[in-house]
Design a protein around this motif. Sequence first.
Motif, PDB file in Angstrom:
ATOM      1  N   GLY A 199       0.798  -1.223   0.000  1.00  0.00           N
ATOM      2  CA  GLY A 199       0.000   0.000   0.000  1.00  0.00           C
ATOM      3  C   GLY A 199       0.824   1.262   0.000  1.00  0.00           C
ATOM      4  N   TRP A 200       2.067   1.203   0.504  1.00  0.00           N
ATOM      5  CA  TRP A 200       2.865   2.446   0.544  1.00  0.00           C
ATOM      6  C   TRP A 200       4.253   2.341  -0.078  1.00  0.00           C
ATOM      7  N   ILE A 201       4.658   1.149  -0.509  1.00  0.00           N
ATOM      8  CA  ILE A 201       5.919   1.014  -1.241  1.00  0.00           C
ATOM      9  C   ILE A 201       5.599   0.561  -2.659  1.00  0.00           C
ATOM     10  N   ASP A 202       5.865   1.401  -3.639  1.00  0.00           N
ATOM     11  CA  ASP A 202       5.608   1.052  -5.030  1.00  0.00           C
ATOM     12  C   ASP A 202       6.644   0.054  -5.532  1.00  0.00           C
ATOM     13  N   PRO A 203       6.314  -0.716  -6.588  1.00  0.00           N
ATOM     14  CA  PRO A 203       7.287  -1.658  -7.148  1.00  0.00           C
ATOM     15  C   PRO A 203       8.604  -0.968  -7.498  1.00  0.00           C
ATOM     16  N   GLY A 204       9.715  -1.575  -7.071  1.00  0.00           N
ATOM     17  CA  GLY A 204      11.034  -1.026  -7.335  1.00  0.00           C
ATOM     18  C   GLY A 204      11.460   0.064  -6.383  1.00  0.00           C
ATOM     19  N   SER A 240      11.563   1.771  -2.146  1.00  0.00           N
ATOM     20  CA  SER A 240      11.889   1.307  -0.801  1.00  0.00           C
ATOM     21  C   SER A 240      11.241   2.189   0.254  1.00  0.00           C
ATOM     22  N   GLY A 241      11.198   1.677   1.467  1.00  0.00           N
ATOM     23  CA  GLY A 241      10.671   2.440   2.586  1.00  0.00           C
ATOM     24  C   GLY A 241      11.300   1.956   3.875  1.00  0.00           C
ATOM     25  N   ARG A 242      11.270   2.802   4.892  1.00  0.00           N
ATOM     26  CA  ARG A 242      11.838   2.436   6.184  1.00  0.00           C
ATOM     27  C   ARG A 242      10.730   2.301   7.217  1.00  0.00           C
ATOM     28  N   LYS A 289      18.914  -1.738  15.210  1.00  0.00           N
ATOM     29  CA  LYS A 289      18.126  -2.767  15.878  1.00  0.00           C
ATOM     30  C   LYS A 289      16.635  -2.427  15.824  1.00  0.00           C
ATOM     31  N   GLY A 290      15.866  -3.325  15.214  1.00  0.00           N
ATOM     32  CA  GLY A 290      14.429  -3.133  15.119  1.00  0.00           C
ATOM     33  C   GLY A 290      14.001  -2.103  14.081  1.00  0.00           C
ATOM     34  N   LYS A 291      14.938  -1.671  13.209  1.00  0.00           N
ATOM     35  CA  LYS A 291      14.603  -0.697  12.162  1.00  0.00           C
ATOM     36  C   LYS A 291      15.042  -1.262  10.808  1.00  0.00           C
ATOM     37  N   PHE A 292      14.126  -1.228   9.848  1.00  0.00           N
ATOM     38  CA  PHE A 292      14.376  -1.904   8.577  1.00  0.00           C
ATOM     39  C   PHE A 292      14.175  -0.972   7.377  1.00  0.00           C
ATOM     40  N   GLU A 293      15.011  -1.174   6.376  1.00  0.00           N
ATOM     41  CA  GLU A 293      14.742  -0.627   5.053  1.00  0.00           C
ATOM     42  C   GLU A 293      14.268  -1.788   4.193  1.00  0.00           C
ATOM     43  N   ILE A 294      13.093  -1.620   3.594  1.00  0.00           N
ATOM     44  CA  ILE A 294      12.488  -2.684   2.797  1.00  0.00           C
ATOM     45  C   ILE A 294      12.387  -2.226   1.353  1.00  0.00           C
ATOM     46  N   ILE A 295      12.928  -3.034   0.457  1.00  0.00           N
ATOM     47  CA  ILE A 295      12.931  -2.708  -0.971  1.00  0.00           C
ATOM     48  C   ILE A 295      12.015  -3.695  -1.690  1.00  0.00           C
TER      49      ILE A 295
END
Length: 295
Positions: free
Chosen positions: A223-228, A230-232, A279-285
């Motif tokens: 819903g908030w990360i478009d294809p290609g 990233s978001g944190r 720790k406990g924080k992610f960047e998702i691509i």
Amino acid sequence: MKKTKKGRAVIKPKHELTHARHDPAHCLAPGLFRSLKKGDRKKLKLDITYYFGAEALRFVGFEPLGADDMRLLQGIVAMAGPNGILLTPDPETPAGKQLRLFLEPRFDAVEQDALVVRQTLPKLLEEIGLTDGGDNIKALRDSLIRMSNVTVIAIKDGAQKAQASSHLMTHLFDETDGRLWVALNPRVTEAVMGRRPHTRIDMTEVRALQTDPARLMHQRLCGWIDPGKSGRVELDTLCGYVWPDVATNANTMKTRRQAARKALAELVALRWAVHEYAKGKFEIIRPAMSAPELP
């Protein structure tokens, strides 16, 4: 086609759907779909309000919606893309008139179109990665009833009354051929038809996910990360995608965090990239789009 241990050929299902063009608000509303324990549906209700842009969307139902309901809705929305039948405010067929009546559009929704999907129960189950066994057929029917009893009310920012209102969906069965008719609400219809921005959900990923936490996190991330892109996000935020209620017990929170980490591993298996930069924080691509968009 693949071989079993005894050498017999097994024909794998042919999935026709590549993706769903979903309404972002239905994907992002916190608590609209959630992880449920046994007995939750008898004691909990659905009543949430989500502020999306200049609108407040209220979802009200007799029972909460789970990951199974979300998965079914994804499949129906995906089917509506290539196969949806336009349901105008003044339908001519008896089935269309009945679906429009059951949808109960009010205010601006009275003049808005809806989309109808006509399909068999086994095919719908197949497209979301389930078999057509008796238990799954019953669960599908129960889910349709549950979602058909949810009302979606849209209120413009600062307004005193509703802008539009209808059921999340409605449905009926064609007794002559056993097919299912499902009508989607006008807001989802506009997303499917390209009349408003949409969230793209990869149906190959939907079919591959194995657990409810992964499925719930997947839709929210889509819903908030478009294809290609990233978001944190923080781990506790991801937990909130699955369990919207606040955990008051430390052990409960620990268990939720462990489940969220396992859900992230499921996404990694689907070519999502996950980097824990603190720790406990992610960047998702999110993977780039692998299938062409609908026209």
